[in-house]
Design a protein around this motif. Structure first.
Motif, PDB file in Angstrom:
ATOM      1  N   THR A   1     -35.364 -32.801 -32.125  1.00 46.85           N
ATOM      2  CA  THR A   1     -33.139 -32.791 -33.233  1.00 46.85           C
ATOM      3  C   THR A   1     -33.619 -33.471 -33.595  1.00 46.85           C
ATOM      4  OG1 THR A   1     -33.028 -35.119 -31.423  1.00 46.85           O
ATOM      5  CG2 THR A   1     -32.811 -33.167 -30.410  1.00 46.85           C
ATOM      6  N   ARG A   2     -34.346 -34.508 -34.215  1.00 49.90           N
ATOM      7  CA  ARG A   2     -34.004 -35.028 -35.408  1.00 49.90           C
ATOM      8  C   ARG A   2     -34.858 -34.628 -36.566  1.00 49.90           C
ATOM      9  NH1 ARG A   2     -35.614 -41.125 -34.051  1.00 49.90           N
ATOM     10  NH2 ARG A   2     -33.041 -41.206 -33.135  1.00 49.90           N
ATOM     11  N   SER A   3     -35.906 -33.505 -36.044  1.00 52.67           N
ATOM     12  CA  SER A   3     -36.778 -32.259 -37.010  1.00 52.67           C
ATOM     13  C   SER A   3     -35.777 -31.497 -37.332  1.00 52.67           C
ATOM     14  CB  SER A   3     -38.085 -32.250 -36.928  1.00 52.67           C
ATOM     15  OG  SER A   3     -37.561 -31.222 -35.382  1.00 52.67           O
ATOM     16  N   LEU A   4     -35.236 -31.293 -36.651  1.00 51.81           N
ATOM     17  CA  LEU A   4     -33.522 -30.282 -37.188  1.00 51.81           C
ATOM     18  C   LEU A   4     -32.441 -30.269 -37.540  1.00 51.81           C
ATOM     19  CD1 LEU A   4     -34.778 -27.773 -33.378  1.00 51.81           C
ATOM     20  CD2 LEU A   4     -35.541 -27.234 -36.204  1.00 51.81           C
ATOM     21  N   LYS A   5     -32.373 -31.736 -37.674  1.00 49.66           N
ATOM     22  CA  LYS A   5     -31.292 -32.397 -37.985  1.00 49.66           C
ATOM     23  C   LYS A   5     -29.773 -32.501 -37.443  1.00 49.66           C
ATOM     24  CE  LYS A   5     -32.752 -32.773 -43.277  1.00 49.66           C
ATOM     25  NZ  LYS A   5     -34.232 -32.108 -43.194  1.00 49.66           N
ATOM     26  N   LEU A   6     -30.240 -32.760 -36.626  1.00 49.19           N
ATOM     27  CA  LEU A   6     -29.015 -32.285 -35.224  1.00 49.19           C
ATOM     28  C   LEU A   6     -28.568 -34.003 -34.499  1.00 49.19           C
ATOM     29  CD1 LEU A   6     -30.584 -29.346 -32.995  1.00 49.19           C
ATOM     30  CD2 LEU A   6     -28.719 -28.938 -34.486  1.00 49.19           C
ATOM     31  N   ASP A   7     -28.403 -34.762 -35.451  1.00 47.58           N
ATOM     32  CA  ASP A   7     -28.190 -35.716 -34.763  1.00 47.58           C
ATOM     33  C   ASP A   7     -27.306 -36.216 -34.802  1.00 47.58           C
ATOM     34  OD1 ASP A   7     -30.992 -37.254 -35.322  1.00 47.58           O
ATOM     35  OD2 ASP A   7     -29.684 -37.897 -37.789  1.00 47.58           O
ATOM     36  N   ASP A   8     -25.859 -35.010 -35.055  1.00 53.26           N
ATOM     37  CA  ASP A   8     -24.432 -35.411 -34.903  1.00 53.26           C
ATOM     38  C   ASP A   8     -24.462 -34.734 -33.561  1.00 53.26           C
ATOM     39  OD1 ASP A   8     -25.544 -32.723 -35.962  1.00 53.26           O
ATOM     40  OD2 ASP A   8     -23.792 -31.847 -36.032  1.00 53.26           O
ATOM     41  N   LYS A   9     -25.395 -34.619 -32.552  1.00 54.15           N
ATOM     42  CA  LYS A   9     -25.225 -33.631 -31.548  1.00 54.15           C
ATOM     43  C   LYS A   9     -25.467 -34.669 -30.194  1.00 54.15           C
ATOM     44  CE  LYS A   9     -24.587 -29.078 -32.329  1.00 54.15           C
ATOM     45  NZ  LYS A   9     -23.724 -28.186 -32.267  1.00 54.15           N
ATOM     46  N   PRO A  10     -24.585 -35.020 -29.276  1.00 56.50           N
ATOM     47  CA  PRO A  10     -24.799 -35.916 -28.728  1.00 56.50           C
ATOM     48  C   PRO A  10     -26.344 -35.500 -27.379  1.00 56.50           C
ATOM     49  CG  PRO A  10     -22.610 -35.700 -28.818  1.00 56.50           C
ATOM     50  CD  PRO A  10     -23.133 -34.476 -29.489  1.00 56.50           C
ATOM     51  N   LEU A  11     -26.704 -36.551 -27.129  1.00 61.73           N
ATOM     52  CA  LEU A  11     -27.960 -36.752 -25.937  1.00 61.73           C
ATOM     53  C   LEU A  11     -27.775 -36.792 -24.616  1.00 61.73           C
ATOM     54  CD1 LEU A  11     -30.820 -35.359 -26.424  1.00 61.73           C
ATOM     55  CD2 LEU A  11     -31.631 -37.466 -26.765  1.00 61.73           C
ATOM     56  N   TRP A  12     -27.628 -35.824 -23.979  1.00 63.43           N
ATOM     57  CA  TRP A  12     -27.699 -35.723 -22.468  1.00 63.43           C
ATOM     58  C   TRP A  12     -28.304 -36.106 -21.516  1.00 63.43           C
ATOM     59  CZ3 TRP A  12     -22.662 -33.104 -21.162  1.00 63.43           C
ATOM     60  CH2 TRP A  12     -21.219 -33.593 -22.051  1.00 63.43           C
ATOM     61  N   LEU A  13     -28.953 -36.536 -20.657  1.00 67.89           N
ATOM     62  CA  LEU A  13     -29.549 -36.609 -19.660  1.00 67.89           C
ATOM     63  C   LEU A  13     -28.981 -35.802 -18.489  1.00 67.89           C
ATOM     64  CD1 LEU A  13     -31.816 -39.661 -18.630  1.00 67.89           C
ATOM     65  CD2 LEU A  13     -33.489 -37.686 -19.477  1.00 67.89           C
ATOM     66  N   GLY A  14     -28.836 -33.978 -18.476  1.00 68.11           N
ATOM     67  CA  GLY A  14     -27.738 -33.937 -17.702  1.00 68.11           C
ATOM     68  C   GLY A  14     -28.850 -33.640 -15.949  1.00 68.11           C
ATOM     69  N   GLU A  15     -29.673 -34.051 -15.546  1.00 69.35           N
ATOM     70  CA  GLU A  15     -29.438 -34.545 -14.449  1.00 69.35           C
ATOM     71  C   GLU A  15     -31.138 -35.170 -14.167  1.00 69.35           C
ATOM     72  OE1 GLU A  15     -31.169 -30.390 -11.621  1.00 69.35           O
ATOM     73  OE2 GLU A  15     -32.094 -31.806 -11.584  1.00 69.35           O
ATOM     74  N   THR A  16     -30.890 -36.404 -13.528  1.00 65.90           N
ATOM     75  CA  THR A  16     -31.584 -37.419 -13.360  1.00 65.90           C
ATOM     76  C   THR A  16     -31.873 -37.880 -11.833  1.00 65.90           C
ATOM     77  OG1 THR A  16     -33.585 -39.273 -14.548  1.00 65.90           O
ATOM     78  CG2 THR A  16     -30.530 -39.058 -14.172  1.00 65.90           C
ATOM     79  N   ALA A  17     -32.921 -38.571 -11.324  1.00 63.43           N
ATOM     80  CA  ALA A  17     -32.848 -39.353 -10.349  1.00 63.43           C
ATOM     81  C   ALA A  17     -34.366 -40.137 -10.601  1.00 63.43           C
ATOM     82  CB  ALA A  17     -32.881 -38.779  -9.450  1.00 63.43           C
ATOM     83  N   THR A  18     -35.121 -40.546  -9.805  1.00 64.85           N
ATOM     84  CA  THR A  18     -36.585 -41.357  -9.415  1.00 64.85           C
ATOM     85  C   THR A  18     -37.479 -40.372  -9.186  1.00 64.85           C
ATOM     86  OG1 THR A  18     -35.846 -41.270  -7.318  1.00 64.85           O
ATOM     87  CG2 THR A  18     -35.219 -43.357  -7.793  1.00 64.85           C
ATOM     88  N   ALA A  19     -36.946 -39.240  -7.896  1.00 62.59           N
ATOM     89  CA  ALA A  19     -37.938 -38.399  -8.002  1.00 62.59           C
ATOM     90  C   ALA A  19     -37.652 -37.125  -7.738  1.00 62.59           C
ATOM     91  CB  ALA A  19     -38.835 -39.225  -7.033  1.00 62.59           C
ATOM     92  N   TRP A  20     -38.653 -36.034  -8.315  1.00 66.38           N
ATOM     93  CA  TRP A  20     -38.202 -34.701  -8.029  1.00 66.38           C
ATOM     94  C   TRP A  20     -38.305 -33.801  -7.013  1.00 66.38           C
ATOM     95  CZ3 TRP A  20     -42.109 -35.453 -11.670  1.00 66.38           C
ATOM     96  CH2 TRP A  20     -43.289 -35.319 -11.141  1.00 66.38           C
ATOM     97  N   GLY A  21     -37.564 -33.127  -6.204  1.00 63.26           N
ATOM     98  CA  GLY A  21     -38.210 -32.533  -5.147  1.00 63.26           C
ATOM     99  C   GLY A  21     -37.215 -33.240  -3.764  1.00 63.26           C
ATOM    100  N   GLY A  22     -35.671 -33.986  -4.431  1.00 57.14           N
ATOM    101  CA  GLY A  22     -35.130 -34.117  -3.717  1.00 57.14           C
ATOM    102  C   GLY A  22     -35.061 -35.847  -2.975  1.00 57.14           C
ATOM    103  N   GLY A  23     -36.125 -36.036  -4.143  1.00 53.53           N
ATOM    104  CA  GLY A  23     -36.506 -37.779  -3.873  1.00 53.53           C
ATOM    105  C   GLY A  23     -37.203 -37.649  -3.053  1.00 53.53           C
ATOM    106  N   ALA A  24     -37.699 -39.341  -2.851  1.00 54.91           N
ATOM    107  CA  ALA A  24     -38.785 -39.596  -1.500  1.00 54.91           C
ATOM    108  C   ALA A  24     -38.065 -40.384  -0.512  1.00 54.91           C
ATOM    109  CB  ALA A  24     -39.405 -40.404  -2.337  1.00 54.91           C
ATOM    110  N   ARG A  25     -38.647 -39.405   0.994  1.00 55.00           N
ATOM    111  CA  ARG A  25     -37.945 -39.935   1.849  1.00 55.00           C
ATOM    112  C   ARG A  25     -38.289 -41.474   2.173  1.00 55.00           C
ATOM    113  NH1 ARG A  25     -37.096 -37.369   6.514  1.00 55.00           N
ATOM    114  NH2 ARG A  25     -38.122 -35.678   5.580  1.00 55.00           N
TER     115      ARG A  25
END
Length: 514
Positions: free
Chosen positions: A303-327
């Protein structure tokens, strides 16, 4: 039998962490050795320094901690997700204000059926996964929008990006039907297009060129601007996966070159490891926690190489483990540390929003199938109650098992009008830690909120030694702190704990108006 299994798991986990170099002679001897080691080992020390000379502090979005609902719930006709449940409504509304993203792998198989049209035309089997096109009815869409309005969260909906014309451009016809229907019904929401498009080939045996996707976002913005309801509606994306390879960073860069100008925020996804193969050690390993730091730096490089510092950065989806998490892990107390650390580290490194996948369904959900809170829900509630938007620059010492962060405290978290600071974080060590905080002066009385559990593998969370339980009317309990007098000694952080401390009347200029 369940208790025995949990205790055995915790025993073996402690042995692997603390005594990897010892030779085991027999069960009794090893257990005795571990017990004596933990009890008699002196408290470790941890210093935490605040930089109060920073003129500019990062301020996160007021909806920093936000929620997701996986599109697989939509595909199941919202099975188990009761739009009218008072309990479900109460627990979600307690996390407001927040964004409420409906997205996931199946977003790119979803079709809006306004007049009963059946769009179930494709069935894809690839890489041992089965995906089938499915319909979302107008009634389901209406119920979802009424629900988010009732619980006062802001809906973000992920449109199907795999509807393609023969020339490779996005087929927007179905999206237009959905947008028109939504505008006609005055539904207020924000928009995305596609879920993890850089991995489409891996999941669906199809590809969408990054530059083409950027142009598709420009087209979507034009469509939204035709409706007064959505002229100011956010458009966020591209929701790529964590940048673990150069190819993923290049995909993000090419997309942004073509479509960044119409984005309100740049989104990407982050998980630490595969839920199907996850181990307890990974949930307690500071080196695992620091993978997030590496990936944020890679996104920022783009983002900085494209001079997009004005665009907020979001973690649009996140948790601990992919695949629905760990049982047996993602929904237990052991998952609390990596979650709270993600919130602290993300804000410290300039991320504005973190969307937790998922509020319901799968092992990593904040609520179980009966809408009872899993441990990460309690961590999230305390974060929402105590932590303000202004990030204070800070630095931990070399004790990697104690990881702390600092923000201005929310005014609602303390009595009085003087500035207040909240220091929070985790101790993933099996011993207590003495915490010394430098660079700040405050009143000697500190409110302490200590989250612990009788077992790392328990679903029960203790606040200052007492279980956190919902009331019979589904309301939250009182979150009463214990008071620490700094004149009587240092702050002691319990073993395996998540802690929040409120310091009042601090010499932190940034917190004067928080």
């Amino acid at each position: 039998m369940i208790v025995k299994t949990i205790k055995q798991n915790e025993f073996y986990l402690l042995r692997s962490i603390r005594l990897k170099t010892l030779v085991s002679f027999c069960f009794a001897i090893v257990f005795f050795t571990i017990f004596i080691d933990i009890v008699n080992q002196p408290k470790s020390g941890s210093s935490f320094y605040l930089n109060l000379t920073e003129v500019k502090s990062h301020i996160v979005d007021e909806k920093f901690l936000s929620l997701g609902l996986d599109t697989s719930v939509v595909a199941s006709n919202f099975k188990g997700f009761n739009f009218t449940s008072p309990k479900l409504k109460s627990l979600i509304s307690n996390l407001s204000p927040c964004y409420f993203r409906v997205g996931g792998n199946l977003a790119d198989m979803l079709h809006f059926s306004v007049n009963g049209t059946d769009y179930r035309t494709r069935e894809i089997s690839y890489n041992a996964q089965n995906y089938t096109d499915f319909n979302m009815t107008a009634t389901e869409w209406t119920n979802l929008n009424k629900f988010v309005s009732d619980v006062k969260v802001n809906l973000i909906f992920d449109l199907n990006a795999l509807r393609r014309l023969q020339n490779g451009a996005w087929d927007s016809s179905n999206a237009k039907d959905l947008i028109k229907f939504s505008s006609d019904n005055d539904f207020k929401l924000y928009w995305e297009l596609g879920n993890e498009p850089n991995s489409f080939y891996h999941k669906f045996n199809r590809s969408v060129n990054a530059s083409q996707l950027g142009r598709d976002f420009v087209e979507l913005r034009k469509i939204l601007d035709q409706y007064e309801t959505y002229k100011s509606s956010y458009l966020v994306g591209p929701d790529v996966t964590r940048p673990r390879t150069k190819d993923i960073s290049m995909y993000l860069e090419k997309f942004l070159r073509a479509g960044a100008r119409v984005l309100n925020a740049i989104t990407w996804h982050h998980y630490y490891f595969n839920g199907r193969t996850a181990t307890p050690e990974q949930f307690l390993d500071p080196e695992t926690f620091d993978l997030l730091k590496i990936h944020i730096k890679r996104v920022l490089k783009v983002t900085r190489s494209l001079k997009l510092d004005d665009k907020p950065l979001w973690l649009g989806e996140t948790a601990t483990a992919w695949g629905g998490g760990a049982r047996g892990l993602s929904d237990r107390f052991i998952a609390s540390f990596i979650w709270l650390d993600k919130l602290g580290l993300s804000a410290k490194m300039g991320v504005s929003v973190v969307m937790r996948q998922s509020i319901f369904h799968e092992h990593y959900a904040l609520l179980n199938d009966d809408y009872d809170p899993n441990p990460n829900y309690w961590v999230s509630i305390l974060y929402k109650r105590l932590v303000g938007r202004t990030v204070i620059t800070s630095q931990n010492d070399k004790n990697i098992e104690v990881r702390l962060y600092a923000h201005c405290a929310k005014k609602s978290s303390f009595n009085g009008t003087r500035p207040a600071l909240v220091v929070f974080g985790v101790n993933v060590s099996p011993t207590e830690a003495i915490v010394k905080i430098g660079g700040v002066t405050s009143d000697p009385l500190v409110d302490s909120f200590e989250l612990t559990s009788d077992s790392l593998f328990s679903r029960t969370v203790l606040l200052n030694g007492k279980p956190l339980l919902l009331a019979s009317n589904h309301s939250l309990p009182d979150f009463k702190p214990k008071v620490i007098d700094l004149l009587m000694g240092d702050i002691v952080m319990p073993k395996y704990s998540c802690c929040f401390w409120i310091f009042r009347n601090v010499n932190v200029a940034a917190c004067g108006t928080n």
